[in-house]
Every structure is written in structure tokens, then in C-alpha cells.
Design an enzyme around this catalytic site. Structure first.
Site, mmCIF file in Angstrom:
data_model
loop_
_atom_site.group_PDB
_atom_site.id
_atom_site.type_symbol
_atom_site.label_atom_id
_atom_site.label_comp_id
_atom_site.label_asym_id
_atom_site.label_seq_id
_atom_site.Cartn_x
_atom_site.Cartn_y
_atom_site.Cartn_z
ATOM 1 C CE LYS A 1 0.636 24.839 9.396
ATOM 2 N NZ LYS A 1 1.016 23.426 9.526
ATOM 3 C CD GLN B 1 -0.615 20.111 8.715
ATOM 4 O OE1 GLN B 1 -0.340 21.199 8.214
ATOM 5 N NE2 GLN B 1 -0.485 19.881 10.015
ATOM 6 C CG ASP C 1 6.741 22.771 8.630
ATOM 7 O OD1 ASP C 1 6.655 23.683 9.466
ATOM 8 O OD2 ASP C 1 6.074 21.717 8.694
#
Ligand code: NAP
Length: 284
Positions: free
Chosen positions: A55, A99, A122
Site C-alpha cells: 500500500k 491493517q 478503507d
């Protein structure tokens, strides 16, 4: 019939090249300050370490920056929340990625929901999910948003078609089901308690594998001519669908690797650019 390849790798490259131009415009507006995606990694899970690195690399490819926060495996929920609070308050940060998964002792839902809506690039907050489900503006969960973008790019018709999503996780199956429903598909969501799963999957014009078990969805569960989206990524580069048995009978499919995976990262970066444009007053 050999199914059309829904090439997420190629589309993600095209998306990145579009984003590079948009990032340049943000740099011009902000006196050279690049948009920033902040990533928080808790612990040392090798797959998570790799995903965070990928990422960060994608950010750099489009001219953005990434700030990487790496917390030790024994971190507490409070420690993660404190990092999120700091990033929420920092105007230089446009997107925050925690994450998944975090170590067991950390309350993941509490941490996800601490992320400010505007920086939830996200698409993991309950508020963002609810707004997306209601058709209100919100960043979508990155993997399902990537799948929708891929289907749209290849002009796969969804309206009135029967979509069967196998898996109902908060980051994948559940938000994807909402997105497909909002696109006027008739959606069935399957999970570990679903009965007669092969028969349910056989009804799908569009079948999505989001289970996390290698080749769990068998070739003979797939109706001839169906569109197969394999979101799974398991050891040995295997998806959740027995793809070798499907390629000759489906109308289109996402390869593993090179299908859904690259689209997830592209959407994360795209949604960070969206957030940075809003913050810079370049969009509303
Ligand atoms: P997850 O949180 O473990 O969820 C798995 C889902 O599968 C659950 O809803 C579970 O049902 C369902 N399931 C498990 N066993 C089943 C069975 N026997 N029959 C029917 N359903 C069953 O996994 P996830 O995070 O959604 O990930 C799923 C897959 O997608 C994994 O391979 C992961 O690596 C991949 N993934 C890829 C990306 C990407 O960027 N490419 C991103 C995220 C995930 P219950 O709810 O009843 O337990």
C-alpha cells in the site's frame, strides 16, 4: 466458451495513472504538500507486513506519501486508539488504514469506528457502512468497492441479475452484498450456516467467493455462463473458487492473482485522493 478475464492488474494500473494527474493538481493547490495515507500495523504478521508495504508503494507510485505506524504485537486497544486520535487530528493526513487483522487483545471494531469518517478511506467504520448501504456519500470498503469498479469497467450487467455472495465478513461479503443490491442485483448472502450451499451457488448469475478457503467453491457449483468473482487469496496463489474447472464454462472471471487483489489497493489509494481533494477544496 472461455470466460473473459476481468483483469484487475491492468485496470489498477490505468486507475493509478489517472490518480497521478489528480495528485499533481492537489500538490499545486497545497504548495507541494502531498496527500498522506497513514497506515497502522499492529504486530508482525508477515502477510500484513507485506500488504502494508504494498500500500505504501502504491502511494509513492501516484505521488502520494504514506506514514507507517508500526505498533508492537502486545499493544493494547488504548494504544491503537491513541494513534488513531492523533491521525484524526492531523490535517496533513487524509486517509487512515488500520491493517486487519489486529492481535486478539485489541478490540478491532472499537478501533475501526474511532477513524474519522472523512479519513475512513478503507471503508471500515459502522457509520461509513451504514451511509454506503443507504446510498449516502461515504468511502466504500476497499475490496468490495474494487470488485464493483472492476464489474463496471467490463460492463457486467447487474440489474435484475441474481448475485450469490459466499461470505459475510464486515470488510468483504457484507458490504459487497449491499453494493450489489444498490446496483439492483438480487442478492443472496451465504455463510457457514447456509444449507445446500452448492444448490444456492448454482442459482448465481454472478458468484462471489469471499470465504478464505482454497478452492472451496467447486467448478460444478457454477452455472454455465455465470460471472465468477474470486476475492479469496490463499496459500499457493489459490483463490476461493476452483478456477481451473470454471474458466471454460463461465462468461467472465477474476484471475488469482491479478483480479481482485490489485483493485483493493487501487481503491484505497483512489479514496485517499478523493479525501485529499475534498480537504483541498478541489471537490465537495
Ligand atoms: P473472513 O472474515 O474469515 O470471513 C469468511 C466468511 O466465509 C465468513 O462469513 C464465513 O461465515 C464464511 N464461511 C466460512 N466457512 C464457510 C463455509 N463452509 N460455507 C460457507 N461460508 C463459509 O474472511 P474475509 O476477510 O472476508 O476474507 C475472505 C477471503 O478474501 C480470504 O481468502 C481473504 O484472503 C480474501 N481477501 C482478499 C482481499 C484482497 O484484497 N484481495 C481483501 C480481503 C480479503 P460465518 O460468517 O458464518 O463465519
Amino acid at each position: 466458451m472461455t470466460g473473459l478475464v476481468l483483469d484487475g492488474k491492468a485496470l489498477s494500473k490505468q486507475i493509478e495513472s489517472e490518480l497521478t494527474g489528480r495528485v499533481k493538481a492537489i500538490l499545486d493547490r497545497n504548495g507541494g504538500k502531498a496527500p498522506i495515507l497513514a497506515t497502522i500495523l499492529v504486530g508482525d504478521d508477515p502477510a500484513s507486513v507485506t500488504y502494508v508495504r504494498m500500500k505504501g508503494n502504491a502511494c509513492r507510485r501516484v505521488g502520494m506519501e504514506s506514514t507507517q505506524i508500526h505498533l508492537p504485537p502486545e499493544s493494547t486497544t488504548e494504544m491503537v486508539l491513541a494513534e488513531i486520535d492523533q491521525l484524526n487530528a492531523d490535517p496533513a493526513v487524509h486517509g487512515i488504514l488500520l491493517q486487519h487483522p489486529v492481535p486478539k487483545q485489541v478490540e478491532e471494531r472499537l478501533c475501526f469506528d474511532r477513524i474519522a469518517l472523512a479519513k475512513d478511506v478503507d471503508g471500515v467504520t459502522c457509520l461509513g457502512f451504514g451511509r454506503m448501504a443507504m446510498g449516502e456519500p461515504a468511502h466504500g470498503s476497499a475490496t468490495p468497492a474494487g470488485i464493483m469498479r472492476l464489474l463496471a469497467h467490463y460492463k457486467i450487467p447487474l440489474e435484475g441479475r441474481r448475485a450469490v455472495v459466499v461470505g459475510r465478513s464486515p470488510i468483504l461479503g457484507k458490504p459487497l452484498a449491499m453494493m450489489l443490491m444498490n446496483a439492483n442485483a438480487t442478492v443472496t448472502v451465504c455463510h457457514s450456516r447456509t444449507q445446500n450451499l452448492p444448490d444456492v451457488v448454482r442459482q448465481g448469475d454472478i458468484v462471489v467467493g469471499a470465504v478464505g478457503k482454497a478452492e472451496f467453491i467447486k467448478g460444478d457449483w457454477i452455472k454455465p455462463g455465470a460471472v465468477v468473482v474470486d476475492a479469496g487469496y490463499n496459500e499457493g496463489n489459490l483463490g476461493d473458487v476452483e478456477l481451473t474447472a470454471v474458466i471454460e464454462k463461465c462468461s467472465a472471471y477474476t484471475p488469482v492473482p491479478g483480479g481482485v487483489g490489485p483493485m483493493t489497493i487501487a481503491m484505497l489509494i483512489a479514496q485517499t485522493v478523493d479525501a485529499a481533494e475534498k480537504a483541498a477544496g478541489l471537490s465537495t
